[in-house]
Scaffold this active site. Structure first.
Site, PDB file in Angstrom:
ATOM      1  N   LEU A 125       0.838  -1.211   0.000  1.00  0.00           N
ATOM      2  CA  LEU A 125       0.000   0.000   0.000  1.00  0.00           C
ATOM      3  C   LEU A 125       0.874   1.263   0.000  1.00  0.00           C
ATOM      4  CD1 LEU A 125      -2.857   1.301   0.273  1.00  0.00           C
ATOM      5  CD2 LEU A 125      -2.558   1.191   2.747  1.00  0.00           C
ATOM      6  N   THR A 126       1.744   1.381   1.000  1.00  0.00           N
ATOM      7  CA  THR A 126       2.535   2.599   1.173  1.00  0.00           C
ATOM      8  C   THR A 126       3.486   2.811   0.003  1.00  0.00           C
ATOM      9  OG1 THR A 126       2.414   2.350   3.557  1.00  0.00           O
ATOM     10  CG2 THR A 126       4.197   3.725   2.729  1.00  0.00           C
ATOM     11  N   PRO A 128       6.598   5.710  -1.749  1.00  0.00           N
ATOM     12  CA  PRO A 128       7.573   6.695  -1.282  1.00  0.00           C
ATOM     13  C   PRO A 128       6.923   8.045  -0.942  1.00  0.00           C
ATOM     14  CG  PRO A 128       8.475   5.493  -3.147  1.00  0.00           C
ATOM     15  CD  PRO A 128       7.049   5.033  -2.992  1.00  0.00           C
ATOM     16  N   GLY A 131       2.072   7.970   2.434  1.00  0.00           N
ATOM     17  CA  GLY A 131       2.023   7.138   3.637  1.00  0.00           C
ATOM     18  C   GLY A 131       0.640   7.259   4.255  1.00  0.00           C
ATOM     19  N   GLU A 362       0.832   1.035  10.080  1.00  0.00           N
ATOM     20  CA  GLU A 362      -0.602   0.698  10.103  1.00  0.00           C
ATOM     21  C   GLU A 362      -1.443   1.880  10.610  1.00  0.00           C
ATOM     22  OE1 GLU A 362      -2.026  -3.116  10.409  1.00  0.00           O
ATOM     23  OE2 GLU A 362      -0.105  -4.092  10.096  1.00  0.00           O
TER      24      GLU A 362
END
Ligand code: CAA
Length: 383
Positions: A125-126, A128, A131, A362
């Site tokens: 998911l994340t 660069p 976030g 998370e």
């Protein structure tokens, strides 16, 4: 909420404690120093059933309820958060998502091998540049006939260099959360590369990677859920994931407390064990109260899930409190240990280093507060 455990839950908790004390605790410091846990631990986690919890036996899982899962996560967190993270991500974020959203073919293909530990999964998911603002991700999946072509990169991915399959979130539509879809991408696909991220403050033994997808082709059947449902899949995975992280934080703080109590009774200063000093007892009491409160918040989430009730806000509360308490408890443990706490001869310095990421991944502490605030007021601070 009934706080008594069934005989089965208590037996599982005992089994988890024994497993961790035998297989993890004696190795944890070496794995941390080497920046690599022994990969053989994955098969052991599979064999004991910890990688298949809550997944039905027909898919190779070991079944069980959500509270049982949290008890195991607590013990893994006490033993080594790097090991807890392997399970939380492979099973908690990916395996459970495949079970919830997958086609029968996707379940049959991936779940048995994830539950046994033959394969591991990561959660892509994340990125660069995204976030907290996950709905703004920029990896793209372009439909070409019966395939999608995926291009982009992912950052800070737990299990990133070990995973055989990555749940990749990519944009198939317009901007924002509604343009996101999810894909089960084999990590040996041409154009899929991963790089190990080294030099972390904590979780050093855990594989954390950067993923690069350069025109990776997957069949349309690799899409998890419908087009545009990817963000919902990610968020619902993270709701349960936050419970899992919180349970691990309870274990970490419990480990810090247990080590501190033992040390305070053994260590003498001014002619008496330091446990006899009121200021030391205050630190131990603060750790104990914060940790018990965190456990109750975690158990409430598990209870809500079992009863089919909304649990997202409760999961945010548990994750917020348990992660902040883990940092605070590990920090106090160092204070109890004094100079020895600064060395890795004792477990408490690792607890502090490992705890620090818990308020980040998370969903940061700030994101959890805004989710709780949104639930309380109905006002969306992200809009
Ligand atoms: N369950 C199901 N659907 C959900 C949901 C949930 N918990 N939360 C939101 N959605 C849906 C919403 O209903 C909405 O759809 P509708 O308009 O149809 O109702 C859609 O998703 C968009 O929701 P939001 O408007 O809330 O989206 P947003 O862009 O405002 O984002 C956010 C909200 C809370 C900031 C979210 O982006 C978020 O949680 N960010 C943190 C990301 C995060 O936790 N990253 C962790 C990385 S993974 C990791 O750390 C794993 C690892 O390796 C250890």
């Amino acid at each position: 909420m009934d706080l008594s455990l069934t005989d089965e839950q208590q037996a599982l908790w005992d089994l988890a404690r024994d497993f961790i004390d035998r297989e993890v605790v004696p190795n944890s410091r070496d794995w941390d120093r080497r920046e690599q846990v022994d990969r053989g631990i994955v098969a052991k986690l599979g064999a004991v059933g910890f990688l298949g919890m809550t997944i039905p036996e027909e898919y190779g899982g070991s079944g069980g309820d959500n509270l049982s899962y949290c008890l195991v996560m607590e013990e893994l967190g006490r033993g080594d958060s790097a090991i807890r993270g392997i399970v939380s991500v492979s099973l908690g974020l990916v395996g459970k998502s495949i079970h919830k959203w997958g086609t029968e073919e996707q379940r049959q293909r991936w779940l048995p091998r994830l539950c046994s530990g033959e394969s591991l999964a990561c959660f892509g998911l994340t990125e660069p540049d995204t976030g907290s603002d996950a709905g703004n991700l920029s990896t793209r999946a372009v439909r070409e006939g019966d395939e999608y072509v995926i291009t982009g990169s992912k950052m800070f991915i737990t299990n990133g260099t070990w995973a055989d399959v990555s749940l990749v979130f990519a944009r198939t539509g317009g901007p924002g959360p509604k343009g996101v879809s999810a894909f089960l991408v084999p990590t040996d696909a041409p154009g899929f590369e991963h790089r190990e991220i080294k030099g972390k403050l904590g979780l050093r033994g855990q594989s954390t990677g950067e993923l690069v997808l350069d025109g990776v082709r997957v069949p349309a059947s690799a899409r998890l859920g419908d087009e545009g449902v990817g963000f919902k899949i990610a968020m619902s995975a993270l709701d349960k994931g936050r419970m899992s992280v919180a349970a691990g934080c309870v274990g970490l703080a419990k480990g810090a407390l247990e080590a501190s109590v033992q040390y305070a009774k053994e260590r003498t200063q001014f002619g008496k064990p330091i446990a006899s000093y009121q200021l030391v007892q205050e630190m131990l009491a603060d750790m104990a109260v914060g940790t018990d409160a965190a456990r109750l918040l975690v158990w409430r989430v598990a209870d809500l899930i079992e009863r089919g009730l909304p649990f997202g806000t409760a999961a945010s509360m548990a994750k917020l409190h348990a992660s902040e308490n883990a940092v605070a408890a590990a920090n106090l443990a160092i204070q109890v240990f004094g100079g020895y706490g600064y060395l890795d001869e004792y477990p408490v310095s690792k607890y502090l280093r490992d705890a620090r990421v818990m308020t980040l991944y998370e969903g940061t502490t700030q994101i959890q507060k805004l989710l709780i605030g949104r639930a309380l007021t109905g006002v969306n601070a992200f809009a």
